[in-house]
Write a protein that holds these residues in place. Structure first.
Motif, PDB file in Angstrom:
ATOM      1  N   VAL A   1      19.212  33.954 -12.541  1.00  0.00           N
ATOM      2  CA  VAL A   1      18.546  33.115 -11.194  1.00  0.00           C
ATOM      3  C   VAL A   1      19.326  33.546 -10.072  1.00  0.00           C
ATOM      4  CG1 VAL A   1      19.643  30.913 -10.421  1.00  0.00           C
ATOM      5  CG2 VAL A   1      19.233  30.691 -12.664  1.00  0.00           C
ATOM      6  N   ALA A   2      18.174  33.105  -9.274  1.00  0.00           N
ATOM      7  CA  ALA A   2      18.763  34.011  -7.474  1.00  0.00           C
ATOM      8  C   ALA A   2      18.240  33.614  -6.770  1.00  0.00           C
ATOM      9  CB  ALA A   2      18.880  35.694  -7.875  1.00  0.00           C
ATOM     10  N   SER A   3      18.487  33.591  -5.598  1.00  0.00           N
ATOM     11  CA  SER A   3      17.967  32.757  -4.422  1.00  0.00           C
ATOM     12  C   SER A   3      17.792  33.018  -3.360  1.00  0.00           C
ATOM     13  CB  SER A   3      18.832  31.373  -4.312  1.00  0.00           C
ATOM     14  OG  SER A   3      18.494  30.702  -3.404  1.00  0.00           O
ATOM     15  N   ALA A   4      16.629  33.721  -1.856  1.00  0.00           N
ATOM     16  CA  ALA A   4      17.024  33.757  -0.936  1.00  0.00           C
ATOM     17  C   ALA A   4      16.542  33.043  -0.357  1.00  0.00           C
ATOM     18  CB  ALA A   4      15.644  35.346  -0.864  1.00  0.00           C
ATOM     19  N   THR A   5      16.818  32.590   1.759  1.00  0.00           N
ATOM     20  CA  THR A   5      16.271  31.692   2.147  1.00  0.00           C
ATOM     21  C   THR A   5      16.178  32.211   3.806  1.00  0.00           C
ATOM     22  OG1 THR A   5      18.408  30.425   2.136  1.00  0.00           O
ATOM     23  CG2 THR A   5      17.484  30.074   3.699  1.00  0.00           C
ATOM     24  N   TRP A   6      15.114  31.757   3.892  1.00  0.00           N
ATOM     25  CA  TRP A   6      14.067  31.957   5.872  1.00  0.00           C
ATOM     26  C   TRP A   6      14.426  31.057   5.844  1.00  0.00           C
ATOM     27  CZ3 TRP A   6      10.176  29.771   8.420  1.00  0.00           C
ATOM     28  CH2 TRP A   6       9.563  30.817   9.033  1.00  0.00           C
ATOM     29  N   ALA A   7      14.752  31.257   7.098  1.00  0.00           N
ATOM     30  CA  ALA A   7      14.247  30.388   8.427  1.00  0.00           C
ATOM     31  C   ALA A   7      13.966  30.911   9.597  1.00  0.00           C
ATOM     32  CB  ALA A   7      15.132  30.268   8.632  1.00  0.00           C
ATOM     33  N   GLY A   8      13.137  30.869  10.392  1.00  0.00           N
ATOM     34  CA  GLY A   8      13.252  31.421  11.982  1.00  0.00           C
ATOM     35  C   GLY A   8      12.717  29.920  13.117  1.00  0.00           C
ATOM     36  N   ALA A   9      12.467  30.627  14.153  1.00  0.00           N
ATOM     37  CA  ALA A   9      12.612  30.100  15.270  1.00  0.00           C
ATOM     38  C   ALA A   9      11.222  28.884  15.464  1.00  0.00           C
ATOM     39  CB  ALA A   9      12.520  30.730  17.006  1.00  0.00           C
ATOM     40  N   TRP A  10      11.851  27.629  15.911  1.00  0.00           N
ATOM     41  CA  TRP A  10      10.269  27.112  16.454  1.00  0.00           C
ATOM     42  C   TRP A  10      10.392  26.418  18.103  1.00  0.00           C
ATOM     43  CZ3 TRP A  10       9.838  23.179  11.430  1.00  0.00           C
ATOM     44  CH2 TRP A  10       9.560  23.402  10.388  1.00  0.00           C
ATOM     45  N   PRO A  11       9.280  27.240  18.874  1.00  0.00           N
ATOM     46  CA  PRO A  11       9.182  27.545  19.919  1.00  0.00           C
ATOM     47  C   PRO A  11       8.579  26.357  20.461  1.00  0.00           C
ATOM     48  CG  PRO A  11       7.945  29.058  20.205  1.00  0.00           C
ATOM     49  CD  PRO A  11       8.592  28.671  18.624  1.00  0.00           C
TER      50      PRO A  11
END
Length: 204
Positions: A136-146
């Motif tokens: 089991v592994a995990s990764a997270t993505w996030a970015g700016a929403w203007p």
């Protein structure tokens, strides 16, 4: 609606199309890139599953069914959100940032009382391990929403769909919702996207 499970966001609503468009625009490229990184290639047998996120029993039951559907050596990939972590990155005034946080907190409270877990993405790693998957592994993505962009449209359609309930059940003034919606179009405003948490594991 405390103690009950019911969709807060009816997929038959006039707002549903806008929600799906925003989700597709913002998150499909991330999902496709993640699948490619995990070795998904043309010709592989894959099943794309959408499930009812409301109610802890129904979430875990859906996960159990997906795990049982895997062949030995098959991989399950879950893309889920942490909807409670959306820091304001830029705002035309401190009051504008507070307004966004207040309305969004009310939305999260409404979803929680309807049976959703807005932070389910944080729990998927442990859930996959508890379901017997390995590696089991995990990764997270996030970015700016203007302001004015595709991402903040998701906040707009969500709030518009449950506006009456935010007013009646959460005590959010109509004027605050109007100001919230105007803020989402302001280029001086930006908020962090909902973090997309991809978690995967393999059936032994």
């Amino acid at each position: 609606m405390s103690g009950t499970s019911a969709y807060a966001f009816d997929s038959a609503s006039e707002h549903a199309g806008g929600r799906f468009d925003a989700l597709q625009t913002c998150y499909d490229p991330v999902t496709f890139a993640r699948l490619a990184d995990l070795g998904v290639t043309p010709g592989m047998r894959c099943l794309d599953v959408a499930y009812d996120p409301y109610g802890a029993v129904r979430r875990l039951a859906a996960l159990d069914r997906m795990v049982r559907a895997l062949r030995p050596g098959g991989r399950l990939v879950l893309d889920e959100f942490d909807c409670a972590w959306v820091p304001v990155l830029s705002a035309p005034s401190p009051g504008a940032a507070t307004l966004f946080e207040t309305v969004h907190d009310a939305l999260i409270d409404l979803l929680t009382r309807a049976g959703a877990d807005p932070r389910w993405g944080l729990r998927t790693y442990g859930a996959l391990r508890a379901a017997g998957l390995t590696d089991v592994a995990s990764a997270t993505w996030a970015g700016a929403w203007p302001g004015g962009g595709a991402g903040v449209r998701l906040h707009a359609v969500n709030v518009r769909q449950v506006r009456d309930r935010l007013v009646a059940e959460c005590g959010v003034p109509d004027a605050d919702i109007d100001e919230f919606l105007r803020l989402l179009d302001d280029p001086a405003f930006a908020v962090n996207s909902y973090p997309l948490i991809s978690t995967w594991g393999t059936r032994p």
